[in-house]
Design a protein around this motif. Structure first.
Motif, short mmCIF file in Angstrom:
data_model
loop_
_atom_site.label_atom_id
_atom_site.label_comp_id
_atom_site.label_asym_id
_atom_site.label_seq_id
_atom_site.Cartn_x
_atom_site.Cartn_y
_atom_site.Cartn_z
N ALA A 129 0.70 16.52 3.98
CA ALA A 129 -0.46 16.47 3.08
C ALA A 129 -1.37 17.66 3.32
CB ALA A 129 -1.22 15.16 3.29
N GLU A 130 -1.57 18.04 4.59
CA GLU A 130 -2.41 19.19 4.91
C GLU A 130 -1.77 20.48 4.41
OE1 GLU A 130 -2.70 18.87 9.12
OE2 GLU A 130 -4.21 17.27 9.09
N LEU A 131 -0.45 20.60 4.60
CA LEU A 131 0.25 21.80 4.15
C LEU A 131 0.25 21.89 2.62
CD1 LEU A 131 3.29 21.80 6.59
CD2 LEU A 131 1.53 23.57 6.45
N GLN A 132 0.39 20.75 1.96
CA GLN A 132 0.38 20.75 0.50
C GLN A 132 -0.98 21.18 -0.02
OE1 GLN A 132 3.21 20.04 -1.50
NE2 GLN A 132 1.82 21.09 -2.90
N LYS A 133 -2.04 20.74 0.66
CA LYS A 133 -3.39 21.14 0.26
C LYS A 133 -3.56 22.64 0.45
CE LYS A 133 -8.26 20.05 1.12
NZ LYS A 133 -9.20 19.24 1.93
N GLU A 134 -3.08 23.16 1.59
CA GLU A 134 -3.14 24.60 1.86
C GLU A 134 -2.33 25.36 0.83
OE1 GLU A 134 -2.08 27.76 5.46
OE2 GLU A 134 -1.81 25.61 5.76
N LEU A 135 -1.17 24.81 0.49
CA LEU A 135 -0.29 25.44 -0.49
C LEU A 135 -0.95 25.50 -1.85
CD1 LEU A 135 2.60 26.57 -0.80
CD2 LEU A 135 3.36 24.27 -1.36
N ASP A 136 -1.58 24.40 -2.26
CA ASP A 136 -2.24 24.35 -3.57
C ASP A 136 -3.41 25.34 -3.62
OD1 ASP A 136 -0.50 22.37 -4.33
OD2 ASP A 136 -1.88 20.72 -3.91
N THR A 137 -4.17 25.43 -2.51
CA THR A 137 -5.30 26.37 -2.46
C THR A 137 -4.81 27.81 -2.56
OG1 THR A 137 -6.59 24.84 -1.08
CG2 THR A 137 -7.25 27.15 -1.08
N ALA A 138 -3.76 28.12 -1.80
CA ALA A 138 -3.19 29.48 -1.82
C ALA A 138 -2.61 29.80 -3.19
CB ALA A 138 -2.13 29.62 -0.74
N GLN A 139 -1.97 28.83 -3.83
CA GLN A 139 -1.38 29.06 -5.13
C GLN A 139 -2.47 29.32 -6.18
OE1 GLN A 139 2.15 29.12 -5.84
NE2 GLN A 139 1.15 30.21 -7.55
N GLY A 140 -3.58 28.56 -6.06
CA GLY A 140 -4.70 28.79 -6.98
C GLY A 140 -5.28 30.17 -6.82
N ALA A 141 -5.43 30.59 -5.55
CA ALA A 141 -5.95 31.93 -5.28
C ALA A 141 -4.99 33.00 -5.80
CB ALA A 141 -6.19 32.11 -3.78
N LEU A 142 -3.71 32.76 -5.60
CA LEU A 142 -2.70 33.73 -6.05
C LEU A 142 -2.70 33.86 -7.56
CD1 LEU A 142 -0.37 35.58 -5.17
CD2 LEU A 142 1.17 33.65 -5.46
N ASP A 143 -2.85 32.73 -8.24
CA ASP A 143 -2.87 32.77 -9.71
C ASP A 143 -4.03 33.62 -10.21
OD1 ASP A 143 -0.68 31.14 -9.76
OD2 ASP A 143 -1.80 29.29 -10.12
N GLY A 144 -5.23 33.43 -9.59
CA GLY A 144 -6.38 34.23 -9.98
C GLY A 144 -6.21 35.69 -9.64
N LEU A 145 -5.69 35.97 -8.45
CA LEU A 145 -5.48 37.36 -8.03
C LEU A 145 -4.40 38.04 -8.86
CD1 LEU A 145 -5.71 36.81 -4.18
CD2 LEU A 145 -7.27 38.21 -5.55
N SER A 146 -3.39 37.27 -9.27
CA SER A 146 -2.31 37.85 -10.09
C SER A 146 -2.87 38.40 -11.38
CB SER A 146 -1.25 36.78 -10.38
OG SER A 146 -0.61 36.37 -9.20
N GLN A 147 -3.82 37.65 -11.97
CA GLN A 147 -4.46 38.10 -13.21
C GLN A 147 -5.25 39.38 -12.97
OE1 GLN A 147 -4.09 36.70 -16.28
NE2 GLN A 147 -5.28 38.43 -17.09
N GLN A 148 -6.00 39.40 -11.85
CA GLN A 148 -6.80 40.58 -11.55
C GLN A 148 -5.93 41.80 -11.26
OE1 GLN A 148 -9.70 39.75 -8.49
NE2 GLN A 148 -10.07 37.68 -9.28
N VAL A 149 -4.89 41.60 -10.45
CA VAL A 149 -3.99 42.70 -10.13
C VAL A 149 -3.26 43.18 -11.38
CG1 VAL A 149 -1.90 43.33 -8.85
CG2 VAL A 149 -3.70 42.04 -7.72
N GLY A 150 -2.91 42.25 -12.24
CA GLY A 150 -2.26 42.62 -13.51
C GLY A 150 -3.18 43.44 -14.38
N ASN A 151 -4.45 43.03 -14.46
CA ASN A 151 -5.43 43.78 -15.25
C ASN A 151 -5.62 45.18 -14.67
OD1 ASN A 151 -5.78 41.55 -16.87
ND2 ASN A 151 -7.64 40.84 -15.81
N MET A 152 -5.66 45.26 -13.34
CA MET A 152 -5.84 46.55 -12.67
C MET A 152 -4.67 47.49 -12.97
SD MET A 152 -6.38 47.21 -8.59
CE MET A 152 -4.74 46.57 -8.20
#
Length: 332
Positions: free
Chosen positions: A69-92
């Protein structure tokens, strides 16, 4: 044999029976309870060994699920951050593709005066630092996701191993309980209204630490393990204050190890229940132990022709002792 002979023989038998009844020792309320483990060494051995392994596997399983459960929470947080960063890196990347890669010389050549040169140079440094930070965060999020997924897969494997052990120990316990009529399941006792007990200490992995018989038994001159003493105190705190005996010799199972107590229905000694009050006291006490089994480290409980075992739940108990004069508690 003549009729007279038969009558004489019958009279003699009756006299012998009467003498035996008159001279037999009484069963006082202060007598020790009858044997706790059905008088069968195989039963006791399996209940103890399979019970311990079951509880150990259950601790591994519970700890694994918590970590998942802790790892899944960490995974979800990291995935959310990655999704946002992917958009920013793509725009860049798209911006650099449209305008061409910004370099120091290109910015300097586009400057009309020294102040403009330094201003553009500062902008370039800030943009480069910002882009580098975004890329660093992006790659770090990807690494976090990869590590969390790997650890999550490992925890799933641990969970499957624990489930395999649990299934095996459940079958072993069912075989043992069948020796004392445990193949018949029972409804058990209501536990919803039982008080909650304070939990005994566990290891960092969620298991039960190994303990010796090192504490003074409040009921005898013998000893108890710290966990058994904790359970004893919690039962007392819950209001079950009638007679109880824990440590005793002459028993090859938990009592001489300081890991068992016999909770009588009487204020003194042991005798079979014969009032509604005594029956309710035994029912409530067993219900308390079952509800708090995880907190106290209950190995099994026997009372009034029923046995509760963590691996199997409620079963009938018709061994040598019906346990109608006390509630037996064994601690892992």
């Amino acid at each position: 044999m003549t009729p007279l002979g038969r009558r004489c023989a019958a009279a003699a038998a009756a006299i012998a029976t009467a003498v035996a009844l008159l001279t037999a020792p009484l069963s006082p309320a202060s007598a020790e309870p009858s044997p706790d483990d059905g008088g069968d060494q195989t039963l006791g051995a399996v209940l103890e060994s399979s019970g311990k392994r079951y509880l150990e596997a259950k601790a591994v399983l519970d700890n694994s699920k918590k970590k998942q459960a802790e790892l899944q929470k960490e995974l979800d947080t990291a995935q959310g951050a990655l999704d946002g960063l992917s958009q920013q890196v793509g725009n860049m990347a798209a911006e650099q593709y449209r305008q061409g890669r910004l370099t120091g010389p290109s910015l300097m050549l586009a400057s009309s005066d020294p102040s403009g040169f330094f201003g553009r140079m500062t902008s370039l440094n800030e943009l480069s630092a910002h882009n580098d930070a975004q890329l660093h965060d992006y790659l770090e999020a990807k690494d976090t996701i990869a590590r969390a997924k790997s650890e999550l897969d490992a925890e799933v494997d641990e969970e499957q191993k624990a489930l395999t052990v649990i299934d095996k120990q459940k079958k072993e316990a069912e075989k043992a309980l069948a020796l004392v009529g445990g193949n018949v399941t029972t409804k058990g006792l209501v536990t919803a209204s039982s008080p909650k007990a304070a939990a005994a200490p566990r290891t960092s992995s969620g298991g039960w630490p190994s303990e010796t018989c090192s504490q003074q038994d409040p009921t005898t001159s013998g000893c108890l393990t710290p966990r058994t003493l904790h359970a004893y105190n919690e039962v007392k705190k819950a209001g079950f204050n009638r007679f109880v005996g824990c440590f005793r010799t002459g028993d090859i199972w938990e009592h001489p190890k300081g890991r068992a107590c016999d909770w009588s229905l009487q204020t003194k000694g042991f005798s079979v229940w014969d009032t509604d009050d005594e029956l309710k006291y035994g029912n409530d006490l067993m219900a308390f132990l079952v509800r708090n089994a995880d907190a106290l480290g209950i190995l099994y409980v026997i009372w009034n022709r029923q046995v509760w075992f963590p691996a199997t739940g409620w079963s009938a108990y018709v061994g040598d002792s019906t346990h109608e004069d006390h509630v037996h508690m064994s601690i892992v």
